[in-house]
Design a protein around this motif. Structure first.
Motif, short mmCIF file in Angstrom:
data_model
loop_
_atom_site.label_atom_id
_atom_site.label_comp_id
_atom_site.label_asym_id
_atom_site.label_seq_id
_atom_site.Cartn_x
_atom_site.Cartn_y
_atom_site.Cartn_z
N PHE A 137 20.95 -20.71 -6.35
CA PHE A 137 22.67 -20.23 -5.33
C PHE A 137 23.07 -19.64 -5.51
CE2 PHE A 137 22.06 -24.53 -3.08
CZ PHE A 137 21.16 -24.75 -2.63
N THR A 138 23.49 -18.65 -7.04
CA THR A 138 24.21 -17.87 -7.72
C THR A 138 23.22 -16.29 -6.99
OG1 THR A 138 25.43 -19.27 -9.26
CG2 THR A 138 25.58 -16.67 -9.34
N LEU A 139 22.18 -16.40 -7.91
CA LEU A 139 21.44 -15.18 -7.56
C LEU A 139 20.75 -14.82 -6.16
CD1 LEU A 139 18.54 -15.85 -10.20
CD2 LEU A 139 20.97 -14.66 -10.21
N THR A 140 21.68 -15.98 -5.27
CA THR A 140 21.18 -15.63 -3.34
C THR A 140 22.54 -15.10 -2.67
OG1 THR A 140 20.17 -17.69 -3.33
CG2 THR A 140 21.31 -17.00 -1.11
N LEU A 141 24.09 -15.60 -3.61
CA LEU A 141 24.85 -15.19 -3.54
C LEU A 141 24.86 -13.31 -3.90
CD1 LEU A 141 27.89 -14.58 -2.01
CD2 LEU A 141 27.95 -15.69 -4.53
N LEU A 142 24.08 -13.78 -5.18
CA LEU A 142 24.36 -12.06 -5.23
C LEU A 142 23.63 -10.81 -4.32
CD1 LEU A 142 24.50 -9.29 -8.08
CD2 LEU A 142 22.28 -10.78 -9.39
N LEU A 143 21.86 -11.43 -4.49
CA LEU A 143 21.26 -10.62 -3.18
C LEU A 143 22.31 -10.58 -1.88
CD1 LEU A 143 18.05 -12.19 -3.93
CD2 LEU A 143 19.03 -10.15 -5.28
N ALA A 144 23.08 -11.50 -1.57
CA ALA A 144 23.95 -11.32 -0.14
C ALA A 144 24.16 -10.52 0.10
CB ALA A 144 23.65 -12.63 0.14
N MET A 145 25.25 -10.04 -1.58
CA MET A 145 26.14 -9.01 -1.70
C MET A 145 25.48 -7.58 -1.83
SD MET A 145 29.08 -10.48 -3.52
CE MET A 145 30.38 -9.54 -3.61
N VAL A 146 24.25 -7.92 -2.88
CA VAL A 146 23.46 -6.32 -2.70
C VAL A 146 23.00 -5.77 -1.39
CG1 VAL A 146 21.03 -5.85 -3.92
CG2 VAL A 146 22.67 -6.83 -5.00
N VAL A 147 22.71 -6.30 -0.38
CA VAL A 147 21.92 -6.06 0.89
C VAL A 147 23.12 -5.77 1.37
CG1 VAL A 147 21.15 -7.18 2.77
CG2 VAL A 147 20.35 -8.21 0.96
N VAL A 148 24.49 -6.44 1.51
CA VAL A 148 25.80 -5.56 2.54
C VAL A 148 26.45 -4.34 2.04
CG1 VAL A 148 28.11 -6.31 3.22
CG2 VAL A 148 25.99 -7.85 3.30
N PHE A 149 26.76 -4.67 0.71
CA PHE A 149 27.44 -3.01 0.11
C PHE A 149 26.43 -1.89 -0.92
CE2 PHE A 149 30.39 -6.55 -0.70
CZ PHE A 149 31.61 -6.15 0.01
N LEU A 150 25.50 -2.26 -1.06
CA LEU A 150 23.84 -1.94 -2.25
C LEU A 150 22.93 -1.25 -1.11
CD1 LEU A 150 25.38 -2.90 -4.42
CD2 LEU A 150 23.45 -2.11 -5.66
N ASP A 151 22.40 -1.52 -0.22
CA ASP A 151 21.73 -1.17 0.40
C ASP A 151 21.95 -0.91 2.43
OD1 ASP A 151 19.06 -1.14 1.77
OD2 ASP A 151 19.17 -3.05 3.16
N ILE A 152 22.44 -2.24 2.56
CA ILE A 152 22.82 -1.24 4.40
C ILE A 152 24.30 -0.06 3.72
CG2 ILE A 152 24.22 -2.05 6.06
CD1 ILE A 152 22.57 -4.65 5.75
N THR A 153 25.14 -0.87 3.48
CA THR A 153 26.19 0.01 3.48
C THR A 153 26.06 1.37 2.75
OG1 THR A 153 27.92 -1.62 3.58
CG2 THR A 153 29.39 0.87 2.91
N ALA A 154 25.48 1.79 1.34
CA ALA A 154 25.25 2.94 0.31
C ALA A 154 24.48 3.45 0.91
CB ALA A 154 25.60 1.90 -1.01
N TRP A 155 22.86 2.55 0.58
CA TRP A 155 21.97 3.35 0.35
C TRP A 155 21.27 3.98 2.00
CZ3 TRP A 155 18.27 4.85 -3.49
CH2 TRP A 155 17.67 4.52 -2.83
#
Length: 839
Positions: A137-155
């Motif tokens: 679950f902790t890793l799910t939250l991590l990947l969800a934030m990666v999708v929002v900040f690193l993938d959708i927003t930055a990349w």
């Protein structure tokens, strides 16, 4: 009695008074009822006797009680004292933010809902699997934030000038290299884990040195672990588990960051450094998974590991944070990511999401299978009188709660990702859709000048941003689940609620002898007025629906699980079907987004408004009573602190021999009075009272002890625990539990037969109630007690869950219990009724 908390308020001007005193020690229920409401007294006239600003006992100013009930030598008088613990769950505004991390709390709650087992080995495996699921679950939250900040927003958006233009910091980052954008976008993720780490370390209970808590696995037939003095002791395994989650977060973030540099630059010096850093992060992540699975390292109770293991876990956490900092700098400056990368999405991110989701499915199935193996070999209910204590969902409540947490966590993660995509552009579920949109845009921009309208449309059209494919599965399942919930709600209203209303109305018209009426026939002219009859039937029918809640939630959770697997299978069989492109409509994607917006709105309202925060705290009052076991990044448990406070205060009152102000001799007796969730605290405290003088009479009402706790937490509040409590508080019979059929939360504990009706020879006398413990009171107070249940005040309120304080049965029960510990008459003029906020 163990040592007291660090902050302790000695008796002040509202303290113990010379003479003989029966202390009515009141413990409120959920939502943080203020002490001024329970004592019906302005806040400025209250004096704290024990505790601190978050939890403690209060009395009215001394002169108030002395004026109403002057002390007289040799005579008894009853004074009120309130234990207020609401500040532990609803005091801080920041506590409302934990609503966004509700899956963490639910997976922790699933641990305590596991049933007592017949086979120990499968149960030990289930406990370890739940810890692994919590880590996922902790890793799910991590990947969800990666999708929002690193993938959708930055990349994605950061690489398109028409997407990032006019968006402030995003427009500034668009001019920087891809590595810098990724490193800067990862900073919020570091802030989140540091915040969870700091707030998760908060501890509300006393730090007691000594034995470790009881083992996490409870075998069938054993005594409840709540009776152990060490149950609430601090467990170092929680610190190690917290370190594992923090380290796994930092290592996982570092691995996701370094996947792109390794893909594009994996040779030469820069490539070797990229590969080395990625390898270190993956190794650390693997070690944390193994440590989480190890019962010796992170399991609650049991034999502790060697001191070197503890130091190694803590050292590795610090090293992982340092390596992550190095990785951020390296990716931003030297990672070798091209300024215009060929990949539409962040490399390795979406496969990681798929692998994590698949692993969670396997873990959930294993938890159900392990639970079945652990309880196989006999009935999990006691053979005598155990049918009313049979665990809900046949002992699978814990696994179903874990499944619900998984669905909720996935839904929230999907909602945030889709929300970010909709804010910055429009959604696409495949890279091909995004590429086609870019190519069509480029062709349109190069058309002849005469097609001006097409050029303007192409310039203003938002960017197509890709989100993970599993998001479409979850979004579609959320829509179908909402529809299923509406159908089930309609069925409950039409097929259950109305049917039960009719049955209750028929029973009221002519109840069986000895229950709701005397033995004589039931004449029509003695029926209750229609308005009273309607209020009773409606309230009883609604209250009875509480027992259906576990089955309804389990049905929806199982349905959601099946839907996600079915949709995922259909997509894998026909990934290019047009139906999946149609699923990108606003209607499908809007369901999880609406849920997330609603959660955020609740958090904002709770932070700004204390009354809303009190309502939100009702959830924490139930969930955070238990210590941390599976997930250490959750709100702190208040159970140990409240149990400690009650025992210490009652012990202090019983040991008091002189008035601290006048030096006059005093003699105190304590009657513990608890409502709703307060009865859970009182029961846990009394289960740990082993000394001869710790025999306190107990009055409970609106108590969920059997209905909610014994059946949903059978290893801790099951029938054996209730029988232990019943004998613990009664050197002679001294426990009375008041309940009403109109109460949706509380219920009877050991006997549902006795009904109290004043002055009615066919009913139970309050003096006989302690022999049975339970006493059902009528839903509406009687105008004339001699007339039985049918002489009711038409405008009288329904008892429900909070109407016990103002009923005459409460006074009668207190009179019976105070007579157990005193001799002679007791002056009760200083007793006050709680205000309307008392819950």
């Amino acid at each position: 009695m163990p040592g007291r908390p660090s902050r302790h308020y000695e008796c002040m001007s509202g303290g113990i008074i010379g003479g003989k005193t029966v202390v009515e020690l009141r413990v409120h229920g959920v939502s943080g009822t203020p002490p001024e409401s329970l004592l019906d007294c302005p806040k400025e006239l209250l004096h704290q006797q024990y505790g601190d600003a978050r939890a403690g006992t209060y009395r009215r100013a001394r002169w108030i009680d002395d004026t109403i009930s002057p002390p007289e030598p040799g005579t008894w008088r009853r004074l009120m004292e309130v234990y207020s613990w609401g500040g532990l769950t609803s005091g801080k505004a920041s506590r409302a933010v934990w609503v966004l991390f509700l899956p963490f709390t639910l997976i922790n709650l699933a641990h305590w809902m596991l049933p007592p087992v017949a086979r120990r080995r499968p149960a030990v495996v289930v406990v370890a699997l739940l810890r692994l699921l919590a880590l996922s679950f902790t890793l799910t939250l991590l990947l969800a934030m990666v999708v929002v900040f690193l993938d959708i927003t930055a990349w994605q958006c950061g690489s398109l000038d028409f997407c990032s233009a006019g968006r402030g910091p995003l427009a500034f980052l668009q001019e920087r290299s891809t590595g810098v954008r990724l490193a800067v976008a990862a900073v919020p993720l570091v802030v989140v884990i540091v915040a969870l780490w700091i707030f998760g370390r908060e501890q509300t209970g006393p730090k007691v040195c000594g034995a470790l808590p009881p083992h996490a696995v409870v075998e069938r037939g054993h005594c409840t672990p709540l009776a152990a003095q060490s149950f609430w002791n601090f467990d170092p395994s929680v610190r190690r588990l917290r370190a594992c989650h923090v380290t796994a977060w930092t290592a996982g973030l570092g691995a996701v960051l370094l996947a792109a540099p390794v893909k594009y630059t994996h040779s030469g010096l820069v490539g070797w450094v990229n590969v080395a850093l990625l390898t270190v992060h993956l190794v650390v992540l693997g070690l944390m998974v193994l440590a989480t699975a190890s019962t010796t390292i992170t399991g609650r109770g049991g034999d502790p590991p060697r001191a070197g293991v503890h130091r190694a876990v803590m050292t590795l956490r610090g090293a992982a944070i340092g390596i992550l900092a190095v990785s951020l700098v390296w990716v931003g400056r030297y990672g070798g990511i091209p300024d215009v990368p060929p990949d539409i999405t962040l490399p390795a991110l979406y496969p990681a999401i798929d692998w994590l989701a698949g692993t969670q499915v396997v873990l959930l199935v294993a938890v159900f299978a392990g639970t079945w193996l652990s309880i196989r070999g006999g009935s999990i209910a006691a053979t005598k009188g155990g049918e009313h204590y049979r665990p809900t969902l046949k002992g699978f409540t814990g696994p179903f709660v874990a499944l619900t947490a998984w669905l909720l966590g996935g839904g929230v993660s999907v909602g945030f990702g889709l929300w970010a995509g909709q804010i910055l552009g429009t959604l696409a579920f495949t890279g091909k859709d995004a590429v086609d949109a870019l190519e069509a845009r480029a062709v349109t921009l190069h058309t002849p000048a005469g097609l001006f309208e097409d050029r303007v449309a192409a310039v203003t059209e938002p960017a197509r941003l890709v989100v993970p494919v599993p998001y479409i599965w979850t979004a579609a399942a959320v829509v179908l689940l909402i529809a299923a919930a509406l159908v089930i709600g309609l069925y409950l209203w039409v097929g259950v609620y109305r049917v039960r209303r009719s049955a209750i109305r028929a029973a009221l018209r002519c109840p069986p002898p000895g229950e709701d009426r005397p033995a004589e026939p039931c004449p029509v002219e003695q029926l209750a007025p229609n308005v009273v009859e309607e209020k009773i039937t409606r309230s009883r029918a609604l209250a009875s629906l509480t027992d259906l809640a576990p089955r309804v939630i389990a049905t929806l959770a199982a349905l959601g699980f099946v839907l996600i697997l079915a949709i995922a299978t259909a997509y894998c069989l026909r990934p290019t079907a047009s139906v999946w492109r149609q699923a990108t409509t606003t209607f499908i994607a809007g369901a999880p987004v609406a849920i997330v917006i609603g959660l955020v709105a609740v958090v904002v309202a709770a932070v700004r408004n204390r009354q809303v925060r009190r309502l939100v705290a009702i959830l924490w009052d139930v969930a955070t009573f238990w210590p941390e076991a599976n997930h250490p990044l959750t709100p702190p448990s208040y159970g140990g602190r409240t149990v400690w406070d009650l025992r210490a205060r009652m012990d202090e009152l019983m040991r008091q021999t002189t008035d601290p102000h006048t030096g006059a001799p005093v003699e105190n007796r304590v009657v513990l009075v608890a409502h709703s969730q307060g009865t859970i605290i009182a029961a846990a405290a009394l289960l740990q009272c082993h000394k001869p003088h710790e025999q306190y009479p107990l009055l409970t009402f609106g108590s969920p002890l059997r209905r909610l706790y014994a059946r949903n937490f059978p290893a801790y509040f099951g029938r054996n625990a209730m029988m232990t409590l019943k004998h613990r508080v009664r050197h002679e019979p001294r426990w009375i539990n008041l309940w009403a059929l109109s109460d949706p939360i509380g219920s009877w504990v050991s006997n549902d037969r006795p009904v109290y009706a004043p002055e009615s020879p066919a009913q139970t006398s309050m003096w006989e109630v302690p022999l049975h413990t339970d006493c059902r009171i009528l839903d509406v107070a009687q105008t004339n007690p001699d007339a039985g249940e049918y002489d009711m005040c038409p405008t009288g309120p329904i008892c429900g869950h909070s109407g016990f304080w103002h009923r005459r049965e409460f006074d009668k029960a207190m009179s019976v219990l105070q007579a157990v510990v005193t001799t002679g008459a007791v002056d009760t003029r200083a007793v006050a009724r709680p205000g309307p906020e008392a819950m």
